[in-house]
Design an enzyme around this catalytic site. Structure first.
Site, PDB file in Angstrom:
ATOM      1  N   ASP A  63       0.590  -1.261   0.023  1.00 28.67           N
ATOM      2  CA  ASP A  63      -0.039   0.043  -0.103  1.00 28.67           C
ATOM      3  C   ASP A  63       0.913   1.092   0.049  1.00 28.67           C
ATOM      4  O   ASP A  63       1.560   1.375   0.929  1.00 28.67           O
ATOM      5  CB  ASP A  63      -0.782   0.032   1.254  1.00 28.67           C
ATOM      6  CG  ASP A  63      -2.008   1.185   1.134  1.00 28.67           C
ATOM      7  OD1 ASP A  63      -1.488   2.115   0.674  1.00 28.67           O
ATOM      8  OD2 ASP A  63      -2.885   1.193   2.034  1.00 28.67           O
ATOM      9  N   ASN A  90       3.572   2.926 -10.563  1.00 29.83           N
ATOM     10  CA  ASN A  90       2.456   3.180 -11.262  1.00 29.83           C
ATOM     11  C   ASN A  90       1.158   3.484 -10.536  1.00 29.83           C
ATOM     12  O   ASN A  90       0.168   4.194 -11.082  1.00 29.83           O
ATOM     13  CB  ASN A  90       1.954   1.906 -12.111  1.00 29.83           C
ATOM     14  CG  ASN A  90       0.581   1.795 -12.689  1.00 29.83           C
ATOM     15  OD1 ASN A  90       0.342   2.034 -13.644  1.00 29.83           O
ATOM     16  ND2 ASN A  90      -0.035   0.810 -12.033  1.00 29.83           N
ATOM     17  N   PHE A  95     -10.364  11.362  -8.707  1.00 33.92           N
ATOM     18  CA  PHE A  95     -11.948  11.420  -8.166  1.00 33.92           C
ATOM     19  C   PHE A  95     -12.269  11.366  -9.637  1.00 33.92           C
ATOM     20  O   PHE A  95     -11.710  12.057 -10.570  1.00 33.92           O
ATOM     21  CB  PHE A  95     -12.103  12.566  -7.493  1.00 33.92           C
ATOM     22  CG  PHE A  95     -11.811  12.357  -5.956  1.00 33.92           C
ATOM     23  CD1 PHE A  95     -12.672  11.891  -5.205  1.00 33.92           C
ATOM     24  CD2 PHE A  95     -10.597  12.585  -5.344  1.00 33.92           C
ATOM     25  CE1 PHE A  95     -12.618  11.838  -3.701  1.00 33.92           C
ATOM     26  CE2 PHE A  95     -10.211  12.338  -4.060  1.00 33.92           C
ATOM     27  CZ  PHE A  95     -11.249  11.992  -3.277  1.00 33.92           C
ATOM     28  N   LYS A  96     -13.519  10.817  -9.611  1.00 40.20           N
ATOM     29  CA  LYS A  96     -14.312  11.076 -10.837  1.00 40.20           C
ATOM     30  C   LYS A  96     -14.893  12.627 -11.086  1.00 40.20           C
ATOM     31  O   LYS A  96     -14.807  13.070  -9.992  1.00 40.20           O
ATOM     32  CB  LYS A  96     -15.731  10.339 -11.000  1.00 40.20           C
ATOM     33  CG  LYS A  96     -15.350   8.480 -10.609  1.00 40.20           C
ATOM     34  CD  LYS A  96     -14.875   8.117 -12.123  1.00 40.20           C
ATOM     35  CE  LYS A  96     -14.399   6.577 -11.977  1.00 40.20           C
ATOM     36  NZ  LYS A  96     -13.341   6.141 -12.852  1.00 40.20           N
ATOM     37  N   GLN A 106     -10.701  16.463  -2.026  1.00 40.89           N
ATOM     38  CA  GLN A 106     -10.097  15.857  -3.261  1.00 40.89           C
ATOM     39  C   GLN A 106      -8.644  16.051  -3.453  1.00 40.89           C
ATOM     40  O   GLN A 106      -7.738  15.173  -3.641  1.00 40.89           O
ATOM     41  CB  GLN A 106     -10.737  16.178  -4.388  1.00 40.89           C
ATOM     42  CG  GLN A 106     -12.057  15.761  -4.583  1.00 40.89           C
ATOM     43  CD  GLN A 106     -12.835  16.034  -5.740  1.00 40.89           C
ATOM     44  OE1 GLN A 106     -12.366  16.160  -6.733  1.00 40.89           O
ATOM     45  NE2 GLN A 106     -14.404  16.222  -5.874  1.00 40.89           N
ATOM     46  N   TYR A 194      -5.844  16.351  -9.353  1.00 39.23           N
ATOM     47  CA  TYR A 194      -4.978  15.329  -9.995  1.00 39.23           C
ATOM     48  C   TYR A 194      -3.762  15.951 -10.790  1.00 39.23           C
ATOM     49  O   TYR A 194      -2.715  15.266 -10.922  1.00 39.23           O
ATOM     50  CB  TYR A 194      -6.006  14.664 -11.075  1.00 39.23           C
ATOM     51  CG  TYR A 194      -5.430  13.266 -11.655  1.00 39.23           C
ATOM     52  CD1 TYR A 194      -5.083  12.124 -11.224  1.00 39.23           C
ATOM     53  CD2 TYR A 194      -5.117  13.535 -13.292  1.00 39.23           C
ATOM     54  CE1 TYR A 194      -4.379  11.166 -12.040  1.00 39.23           C
ATOM     55  CE2 TYR A 194      -4.353  12.432 -13.823  1.00 39.23           C
ATOM     56  CZ  TYR A 194      -4.323  11.323 -13.361  1.00 39.23           C
ATOM     57  OH  TYR A 194      -3.467  10.349 -13.901  1.00 39.23           O
ATOM     58  N   GLY A 195      -4.199  17.046 -11.521  1.00 37.44           N
ATOM     59  CA  GLY A 195      -3.064  17.577 -12.529  1.00 37.44           C
ATOM     60  C   GLY A 195      -1.904  18.011 -11.471  1.00 37.44           C
ATOM     61  O   GLY A 195      -0.847  18.010 -11.986  1.00 37.44           O
ATOM     62  N   THR A 197      -1.114  17.093  -8.815  1.00 35.10           N
ATOM     63  CA  THR A 197      -0.178  15.958  -8.058  1.00 35.10           C
ATOM     64  C   THR A 197       0.412  15.223  -9.063  1.00 35.10           C
ATOM     65  O   THR A 197       1.743  15.095  -8.999  1.00 35.10           O
ATOM     66  CB  THR A 197      -1.209  14.806  -7.549  1.00 35.10           C
ATOM     67  OG1 THR A 197      -1.920  14.153  -8.472  1.00 35.10           O
ATOM     68  CG2 THR A 197      -2.177  15.329  -6.406  1.00 35.10           C
ATOM     69  N   LYS A 198       0.385  15.253 -10.277  1.00 39.90           N
ATOM     70  CA  LYS A 198       1.000  14.743 -11.425  1.00 39.90           C
ATOM     71  C   LYS A 198       2.118  15.777 -11.826  1.00 39.90           C
ATOM     72  O   LYS A 198       3.179  15.105 -12.206  1.00 39.90           O
ATOM     73  CB  LYS A 198       0.195  14.372 -12.603  1.00 39.90           C
ATOM     74  CG  LYS A 198      -0.551  13.046 -12.479  1.00 39.90           C
ATOM     75  CD  LYS A 198       0.095  11.899 -11.957  1.00 39.90           C
ATOM     76  CE  LYS A 198      -0.815  10.547 -12.049  1.00 39.90           C
ATOM     77  NZ  LYS A 198      -0.148   9.541 -11.651  1.00 39.90           N
TER      78      LYS A 198
HETATM   79  P1  NDP Z   1      -6.928   2.078 -12.269  1.00 42.10           P
HETATM   80  O1  NDP Z   1      -7.615   2.874 -11.389  1.00 42.10           O
HETATM   81  O2  NDP Z   1      -7.263   1.251 -13.405  1.00 42.10           O
HETATM   82  O3  NDP Z   1      -5.815   1.206 -11.315  1.00 42.10           O
HETATM   83  C1  NDP Z   1      -5.010   2.154 -10.271  1.00 42.10           C
HETATM   84  C2  NDP Z   1      -4.355   1.164  -9.708  1.00 42.10           C
HETATM   85  O4  NDP Z   1      -3.616   1.756  -8.612  1.00 42.10           O
HETATM   86  C3  NDP Z   1      -5.010   0.023  -8.824  1.00 42.10           C
HETATM   87  O5  NDP Z   1      -4.290  -1.256  -8.921  1.00 42.10           O
HETATM   88  C4  NDP Z   1      -5.379   0.472  -7.515  1.00 42.10           C
HETATM   89  O6  NDP Z   1      -5.532  -0.515  -6.538  1.00 42.10           O
HETATM   90  C5  NDP Z   1      -3.945   1.055  -7.334  1.00 42.10           C
HETATM   91  N1  NDP Z   1      -3.823   2.002  -5.962  1.00 42.10           N
HETATM   92  C6  NDP Z   1      -4.412   2.964  -5.899  1.00 42.10           C
HETATM   93  N2  NDP Z   1      -3.982   3.512  -4.490  1.00 42.10           N
HETATM   94  C7  NDP Z   1      -3.132   2.541  -4.149  1.00 42.10           C
HETATM   95  C8  NDP Z   1      -2.319   2.448  -3.048  1.00 42.10           C
HETATM   96  N3  NDP Z   1      -2.462   3.627  -1.880  1.00 42.10           N
HETATM   97  N4  NDP Z   1      -1.497   1.399  -2.791  1.00 42.10           N
HETATM   98  C9  NDP Z   1      -1.081   0.601  -3.647  1.00 42.10           C
HETATM   99  N5  NDP Z   1      -2.011   0.667  -4.990  1.00 42.10           N
HETATM  100  C10 NDP Z   1      -2.854   1.610  -5.081  1.00 42.10           C
HETATM  101  O7  NDP Z   1      -5.958   3.272 -12.948  1.00 42.10           O
HETATM  102  P2  NDP Z   1      -5.194   3.192 -14.415  1.00 42.10           P
HETATM  103  O8  NDP Z   1      -4.317   1.683 -14.554  1.00 42.10           O
HETATM  104  O9  NDP Z   1      -5.661   3.877 -15.280  1.00 42.10           O
HETATM  105  O10 NDP Z   1      -3.818   4.217 -13.799  1.00 42.10           O
HETATM  106  C11 NDP Z   1      -2.422   3.631 -13.660  1.00 42.10           C
HETATM  107  C12 NDP Z   1      -1.550   4.930 -13.445  1.00 42.10           C
HETATM  108  O11 NDP Z   1      -1.505   5.714 -14.851  1.00 42.10           O
HETATM  109  C13 NDP Z   1      -2.044   5.996 -12.506  1.00 42.10           C
HETATM  110  O12 NDP Z   1      -0.780   6.790 -11.966  1.00 42.10           O
HETATM  111  C14 NDP Z   1      -2.650   6.933 -13.309  1.00 42.10           C
HETATM  112  O13 NDP Z   1      -2.824   8.286 -12.822  1.00 42.10           O
HETATM  113  C15 NDP Z   1      -1.966   6.964 -14.674  1.00 42.10           C
HETATM  114  N6  NDP Z   1      -2.548   7.331 -15.830  1.00 42.10           N
HETATM  115  C16 NDP Z   1      -3.448   6.893 -16.391  1.00 42.10           C
HETATM  116  C17 NDP Z   1      -4.110   7.210 -17.401  1.00 42.10           C
HETATM  117  C18 NDP Z   1      -5.343   6.727 -18.309  1.00 42.10           C
HETATM  118  O14 NDP Z   1      -5.771   7.268 -19.109  1.00 42.10           O
HETATM  119  N7  NDP Z   1      -5.937   5.640 -17.579  1.00 42.10           N
HETATM  120  C19 NDP Z   1      -3.535   8.531 -18.252  1.00 42.10           C
HETATM  121  C20 NDP Z   1      -2.272   9.165 -17.591  1.00 42.10           C
HETATM  122  C21 NDP Z   1      -1.894   8.477 -16.404  1.00 42.10           C
HETATM  123  P3  NDP Z   1      -6.996  -0.667  -6.093  1.00 42.10           P
HETATM  124  O15 NDP Z   1      -7.523  -1.812  -6.980  1.00 42.10           O
HETATM  125  O16 NDP Z   1      -6.535  -1.564  -4.731  1.00 42.10           O
HETATM  126  O17 NDP Z   1      -7.685   0.473  -5.809  1.00 42.10           O
END
Ligand code: NDP
Length: 277
Positions: A63, A90, A95-96, A106, A194-195, A197-198
């Site tokens: 986590d 990764n 938030f939606k 948020q 979100y923006g 934080t990134k």
């Molecule tokens: P998802 O929501 O599908 O997956 C996010 C993952 O992060 C899940 O496995 C989630 O676990 C995990 N997570 C969240 N909080 C924690 C935590 N505290 N500890 C460990 N794991 C955690 O998102 P994406 O796959 O789309 O996103 C992956 C990355 O890519 C992110 O950093 C996102 O910001 C970035 N990104 C995504 C884009 C997109 O278009 N999808 C575009 C640009 C960047 P759990 O299932 O337990 O919630």
């Protein structure tokens, strides 16, 4: 020689899961640790990948918001492998658009995961990187878009090559405070939690790369931020343009840059191409 090992955070689904699969298909020699905060979801993901022929994938709980969890992983890596070869940060959240939580909340929650969580994992694991290690921080093109929406003063700070990690942490804290006070836009911040934080993740990567160059010259370690593109996951929804496998391409490319390659390093990379910051 110790066995090589890669760690991918937030890998039970979405882009993280596709990255683990991508590393495996790219022929990563060594173990790939698929980490997730939820043990059952992580174990199920590993079982799925093993059934697709990815035999070298192992589950480990992580986590990223729990510093103790990162330290446990560090101990495991040191004892079992004697170091770390690939780290892909990764895990992230957003938030939606329909979320009803106040903006200040948020900002605090998103910052805790995307920036502080990533930082804590790095604090635990960067010290055990082996020579020629690769680190990939999954940021977003939204970081660049959000940078352009900052006041000129903030833009100058985030582009300053001499900004320290401590100064960046203070800036991220200032954003959350301003968001909670409701005057973040008046203070020059973009209107996106979100923006922002990134922005933090992209700038952190630039700082970390510089520190690695200074403290471990000659070790050949490369560290970059990347954008996976707009990817169909639970985060981005079904209308996004890329599949998770396509989204994993740039992170896997950066994680598997061959030994001896000198760049990219400290860059934001999108579609395998360095972006201007
Ligand atoms: P998802 O929501 O599908 O997956 C996010 C993952 O992060 C899940 O496995 C989630 O676990 C995990 N997570 C969240 N909080 C924690 C935590 N505290 N500890 C460990 N794991 C955690 O998102 P994406 O796959 O789309 O996103 C992956 C990355 O890519 C992110 O950093 C996102 O910001 C970035 N990104 C995504 C884009 C997109 O278009 N999808 C575009 C640009 C960047 P759990 O299932 O337990 O919630």
């Amino acid at each position: 020689m110790s066995k090589r090992v890669a760690v991918v955070t937030g890998a039970n689904k979405g882009i993280g899961l596709a990255i683990v699969k991508g590393l495996c298909k790219a022929g990563f020699i060594g173990d790939i640790l698929l980490t997730a905060r939820n043990e059952k979801l992580g174990q199920d993901a590993v079982a799925g990948l093993k059934s697709e022929g990815c035999k070298n994938v192992i589950f480990h709980q992580l986590d990223i918001c729990d510093q103790g969890s990162s330290l446990k992983l560090k101990k495991f890596l040191e004892e079992k492998y004697g170091g770390l070869d690939v780290l892909i940060n990764n895990a992230g959240m957003a938030f939606k658009n329909s979320a009803t939580e106040p903006f200040g909340e948020q900002a605090e929650v998103t910052m805790r995961t995307n920036f502080w969580g990533t930082l804590w994992v790095c604090h635990a694991l960067l010290p055990i990187l082996r020579p020629n290690a690769r680190v990939v921080n999954v940021s977003s093109f939204v970081s660049k878009k959000s940078l352009d929406q900052c006041s000129p003063e903030l833009q100058a700070k985030f582009r300053n090559k001499d900004l320290s990690e401590e100064e960046l942490c203070l800036l991220m804290g200032e954003f959350v405070q301003a968001a909670q006070a409701g005057d973040h836009t008046a203070q020059g911040w973009p209107n996106t939690a979100y923006g922002t934080t990134k922005i933090g993740v992209t700038v952190l990567s630039r700082i970390q790369a510089k520190v690695l160059t200074e403290t471990r010259p000659g070790d050949g370690i490369l560290l970059n931020a990347c954008c996976p593109g707009w990817v169909r996951t639970d985060m981005a929804g079904p209308n996004a343009t890329k599949s998770p496998e396509e989204g994993a391409e740039t992170p896997v490319y950066l994680a598997t840059l061959p030994e001896g390659v000198k760049e990219p390093h400290g860059q934001l990379v999108w579609d395998k191409t360095v972006q201007e910051w």
